[in-house]
Design an enzyme around this catalytic site. Sequence first.
Site, short mmCIF file in Angstrom:
data_model
loop_
_atom_site.label_atom_id
_atom_site.label_comp_id
_atom_site.label_asym_id
_atom_site.label_seq_id
_atom_site.Cartn_x
_atom_site.Cartn_y
_atom_site.Cartn_z
N ASP A 116 -3.14 1.65 -2.60
CA ASP A 116 -1.73 1.45 -1.50
C ASP A 116 -0.39 1.98 -2.32
O ASP A 116 0.55 1.99 -1.72
CB ASP A 116 -1.50 0.04 -1.73
N ASP A 178 -7.44 3.14 5.99
CA ASP A 178 -5.94 3.01 6.03
C ASP A 178 -5.77 4.26 4.98
O ASP A 178 -4.75 4.83 4.62
CB ASP A 178 -5.46 1.71 5.53
N1 GLY Z 1 -3.30 -0.91 5.25
C1 GLY Z 1 -3.71 -1.92 5.32
C2 GLY Z 1 -3.53 -2.38 6.48
O1 GLY Z 1 -3.37 -1.88 7.94
O2 GLY Z 1 -3.18 -4.29 7.28
#
Ligand code: GLY
Length: 398
Positions: A116, A178
């Site tokens: 992240d 993601d």
């Molecule tokens: N990247 C985390 C979400 O989309 O919840």
Amino acid sequence: MRFNISFLFLLIAFASCTKSSNPSHIDLQKQIDDCENQLKIAVPKLTDLTKHPRLIDKDKKEWKEVTNDKLIWTSGFYPGVLWYAYDITGNERWKNEAIKRTEVFEDFQNIKEHHDIGFMMFPAYGNGYKISGKKEYKDILLNSAASLASRFNPNVGTIKSWSNKMHPRWKQHITIIDNMLNLELLFWAAKNGGDQKYYDIAVRHAETTMKNHFRKDLTSWHVLEYDSINGNVLNRHTKQGFADDSRWSRGQAWGVYGYTMVYKETKDKKYLDFAKKLADTYLSLLPHDMVPAWDFDVQSNPKEEKDASAAAIVASSLMDLSTFVDSETDQERYFNAGVEILKSLGSEKYSAVGKADSFLLHSTGAKSLGHEIDVALIYADYYYIEALSRLQKLQSKK
Ligand code: GLY
């Protein structure tokens, strides 16, 4: 003169249809003003620099703040919102606030515990560098790229998204859809003095994900588990979707945004073709108001909550996609779809004006985990204001 009543009816229907399908009817300035006015209400309340606004619970008005913690993926979005607010209004107040809110997590550049770091650093430092020319952010971004790249596994061909300790359902190499968004940091670093291997890693990740992460109908799984040694796919699962095999809406949105961005960075047509297919698939699944339920596989139940964040992410990428495609028909099609999404998000139904301190209402973070259901989310606001900024730039070019 006597009008045939059904002809008159037809004319009215045609006029209203033309109006609603004509993107020039978006009142962009009003939607921008709404955002700025919301910030004027929210920002004076957000004074604790050790925290960042993450969500507003249903029926509450004010942001719930969470600690700027290395394990919380959302810390970059609030400064990102402020950078875009400065970008679209020119108001120095937002720039000053953005600087203050960006520079509090400089040490996050060393995060190696999860993927992240891209989501955390790029909206804050990346936008600060691009929008405001803050040259001193360059090294922080380059270090962040190095931290992210350290999670790349060449046996698999992707960056490892999550640690197994935090996500014990999976024992080996986990990559989630993601993760596509984090590649932007690597592309940026390769272009701005960083190691060229960042470019290669980003491309390889995109390539591997394109091969393994999508079903035949071009919808995506959320979580893939790979064998860390031989790179074989072991499992295709979900964490935030309705079911392992369902179509989690934000996951589909990350795919559309991700591949549009990969084309923007590589100019390799295969990614453009793929981005178009993903966008077409996503758009074909949308309900009338252009905002999906939190998972497309629960959408037939009108009681299921919406996810405005998915809509905002896709609206923003459609603004870009509309400028990459060759045919005028496609340009118009993607542009109009993006504008229609933005109009819906700015409407009474989704706008938080007069109701809460965010820009948007009705997002869903993780219903399958029982939290953030029908709330305002900071990343919905971030991609919404990014989309407005992109639309503003397109309109001023025209
Ligand atoms: N990247 C985390 C979400 O989309 O919840």
